[in-house]
Design an enzyme around this catalytic site. Structure first.
Site, PDB file in Angstrom:
ATOM      1  N   GLU A  37      77.392  43.759  -3.036  1.00 42.42           N
ATOM      2  CA  GLU A  37      78.612  43.433  -2.286  1.00 42.42           C
ATOM      3  C   GLU A  37      78.266  42.684  -0.998  1.00 42.42           C
ATOM      4  OE1 GLU A  37      81.535  43.171  -3.809  1.00 42.42           O
ATOM      5  OE2 GLU A  37      81.374  45.290  -4.312  1.00 42.42           O
ATOM      6  N   THR A  39      76.908  39.938  -0.822  1.00 40.81           N
ATOM      7  CA  THR A  39      75.622  39.252  -0.994  1.00 40.81           C
ATOM      8  C   THR A  39      75.820  37.832  -1.508  1.00 40.81           C
ATOM      9  OG1 THR A  39      75.549  40.341  -3.135  1.00 40.81           O
ATOM     10  CG2 THR A  39      74.165  41.279  -1.425  1.00 40.81           C
ATOM     11  N   SER A  71     106.469  31.415 -11.830  1.00 41.41           N
ATOM     12  CA  SER A  71     105.726  32.669 -11.756  1.00 41.41           C
ATOM     13  C   SER A  71     106.690  33.834 -11.977  1.00 41.41           C
ATOM     14  CB  SER A  71     105.058  32.804 -10.384  1.00 41.41           C
ATOM     15  OG  SER A  71     104.751  34.175 -10.171  1.00 41.41           O
ATOM     16  N   GLY A 124      96.031  41.962  -4.324  1.00 39.34           N
ATOM     17  CA  GLY A 124      95.583  42.484  -3.031  1.00 39.34           C
ATOM     18  C   GLY A 124      94.780  43.774  -3.135  1.00 39.34           C
ATOM     19  N   GLY A 126      91.640  43.958  -4.317  1.00 39.17           N
ATOM     20  CA  GLY A 126      90.200  43.684  -4.345  1.00 39.17           C
ATOM     21  C   GLY A 126      89.684  43.497  -5.764  1.00 39.17           C
ATOM     22  N   SER A 128      90.336  40.575  -7.441  1.00 37.43           N
ATOM     23  CA  SER A 128      90.276  39.119  -7.613  1.00 37.43           C
ATOM     24  C   SER A 128      91.392  38.519  -8.439  1.00 37.43           C
ATOM     25  CB  SER A 128      88.946  38.726  -8.249  1.00 37.43           C
ATOM     26  OG  SER A 128      87.972  38.806  -7.290  1.00 37.43           O
ATOM     27  N   GLU A 162      89.623  27.683  -2.728  1.00 37.95           N
ATOM     28  CA  GLU A 162      89.902  28.842  -1.887  1.00 37.95           C
ATOM     29  C   GLU A 162      89.333  28.646  -0.463  1.00 37.95           C
ATOM     30  OE1 GLU A 162      90.127  32.287  -4.116  1.00 37.95           O
ATOM     31  OE2 GLU A 162      90.149  33.605  -2.387  1.00 37.95           O
ATOM     32  N   ASP A 174      83.392  35.953  -7.726  1.00 39.15           N
ATOM     33  CA  ASP A 174      84.629  36.230  -8.469  1.00 39.15           C
ATOM     34  C   ASP A 174      84.926  35.106  -9.457  1.00 39.15           C
ATOM     35  OD1 ASP A 174      84.591  38.138  -6.509  1.00 39.15           O
ATOM     36  OD2 ASP A 174      86.306  37.347  -5.391  1.00 39.15           O
TER      37      ASP A 174
HETATM   38  C1  GLA Z   1      85.411  38.999  -2.070  1.00 41.46           C
HETATM   39  C2  GLA Z   1      84.912  37.569  -2.185  1.00 41.46           C
HETATM   40  C3  GLA Z   1      83.582  37.507  -2.966  1.00 41.46           C
HETATM   41  C4  GLA Z   1      82.563  38.504  -2.403  1.00 41.46           C
HETATM   42  C5  GLA Z   1      83.196  39.889  -2.231  1.00 41.46           C
HETATM   43  C6  GLA Z   1      82.275  40.844  -1.511  1.00 41.46           C
HETATM   44  O1  GLA Z   1      85.771  39.482  -3.339  1.00 41.46           O
HETATM   45  O2  GLA Z   1      85.859  36.776  -2.843  1.00 41.46           O
HETATM   46  O3  GLA Z   1      83.083  36.202  -2.936  1.00 41.46           O
HETATM   47  O4  GLA Z   1      82.002  38.034  -1.224  1.00 41.46           O
HETATM   48  O5  GLA Z   1      84.406  39.837  -1.501  1.00 41.46           O
HETATM   49  O6  GLA Z   1      81.151  41.077  -2.267  1.00 41.46           O
END
Ligand code: GLA
Length: 386
Positions: A37, A39, A71, A124, A126, A128, A162, A174
């Site tokens: 994470e 990284t 949408s 939202g 986390g 993606s 993005e 992601d």
């Molecule tokens: C978000 C970002 C990713 C990554 C993570 C943390 O999801 O979109 O690129 O940096 O946070 O690991």
């Protein structure tokens, strides 16, 4: 959330809206990261997998250079002309404009289409949903323009959309896994070379997503701030990314480095080692080791990188105590959203039941748990099979 599959919803809504079936169906999944994470933007290692939850688009070509996209989740329509300058605004339509802008700048030929979009990736949380939308859009333009699908190129374009259009300085993780994840596997990705290797998720375990049901605002600014702290620490060593700094170098410089940057860098450098270790442990079926590394990752994200939250710490604690849990940790950018746990397949039901109960009692909030199956990345489906 509507429980009918988004694949069926977009197909039916397209028919109702346009009076005929769509020519194509495309989809791209959300992701959960097992370990590695914060990284990716340090050119390090990550180990995500593509979820069995995705954004779907039903679409047909248009002869005009225009995209008309409805949408279902936002109950809004976007209309964007491909031959006119685009204006930056706010909201989900920016992902469409960003993809158009960067695909154009990358020399790809864009043609118009009309479509209906919907998904079941929680927004939202986390997981993606934004990368899933970017890649689904990439697939839509690709199928209409008859492009030869190049997942790495499309992941890069999506990341740039993005970064440069939406203003979130995310790394490549992601988008890469949403573009080219593989069913039954996690993706071990070297974010410097973009070399990706599939690592089978053993049959003996399930990956469980633990949604704290908390969402934080200002994640983008806290994220961008972490990223600049890492870049500043790297500059001290005369390199651009922390991937190129060893633990030995870092320790030798502790007295000279800003203490905050030292801790940020320590997270990144130790996390990279944990990913390498975790890939080996998964391959050899050493699940206790995998679990231990996940716990260490959580502690490092909580104490050194400071991106966890009370709810994330709590739900991870609930998971550790539940039957069959090898390990758990926060996943994604952090500050709220989800944790991920690796759980013995024979204990799944008891695990889910106990975590939900324990988390509700200790946090006074209802969590949501999803047992997920690693899935394929962005795909195109024949409309006949719908
Ligand atoms: C978000 C970002 C990713 C990554 C993570 C943390 O999801 O979109 O690129 O940096 O946070 O690991």
């Amino acid at each position: 959330m509507n429980h009918t599959s988004p694949r069926i919803r977009v197909f039916q809504a397209f028919k109702e809206l346009h009076g005929h079936s769509p020519e194509h169906l495309v989809c791209a999944p959300g992701r959960v990261n097992l370990i590695g994470e914060h990284t990716d933007y340090n050119d390090g290692y990550v180990l995500p997998l593509a979820l069995d939850r995705a954004i779907w688009i039903a679409l047909s070509s248009l002869s005009e250079p225009e995209v008309r996209l409805h949408s279902l989740d936002f109950d809004q329509e976007a209309s964007v002309f491909l031959d006119q300058p685009l204006m930056k605004e706010e909201g989900w339509k920016e992902y469409l404009k960003g993809m158009i802008e960067i695909s154009n700048a990358s020399g790809l030929e864009l043609f118009g289409w009309k479509g209906v979009m919907a998904g079941d990736v929680p927004i939202g949380a986390g997981l993606s949903s934004s990368a899933a939308m970017e890649l689904a859009l990439g697939r839509a333009f690709g199928v209409v323009g008859n492009w030869k699908w190049n997942p790495t190129q499309m992941a890069r374009i999506s990341q740039r959309a993005e970064n440069e259009w939406v203003g979130m300085n995310c790394g490549i993780m992601d988008q890469m896994v949403s573009a080219s994840g593989r069913k039954g596997h996690a993706m071990f990705l070297d974010c410097q070379s973009l070399e990706a290797t599939d690592v089978p998720v053993p049959d003996a375990v399930r990956v469980v997503i633990l949604d704290t049901n908390t969402r934080r605002g200002l994640v983008d600014s806290a994220y961008n701030e972490r990223r600049s702290q890492c870049e500043s620490a790297a500059r001290y060593f005369g390199v651009t990314v922390l991937r190129d700094v060893s633990m030995e170098q870092l320790n030798q410089s502790e007295a000279m480095l800003d203490p905050l940057e030292f801790r940020r860098a320590r997270h990144v450098i130790t996390e990279n080692c944990r990913v390498l270790d975790c890939v080996k442990a998964l391959r050899s079926g050493n699940l206790d080791r995998v679990g231990k590394l996940m716990k260490e990752s959580h502690i490092s994200l909580r104490d050194d990188f400071e991106v966890s939250s009370e709810a994330l710490d709590l739900i991870a604690e609930c998971a550790y105590k539940a039957p069959g849990c090898y390990g758990a940790r926060m996943t994604g950018a952090g500050f709220g959203g989800c944790a991920v746990a690796l759980v013995d397949v024979s204990c799944i039901e008891e695990f889910v039941e106990q975590v939900l109960k324990d988390y509700a009692e200790t946090s006074e909030r209802n969590g949501l748990l999803y047992v997920c199956s690693p899935s394929d990345g962005a795909s195109v489906f024949s409309v006949e099979n719908c």
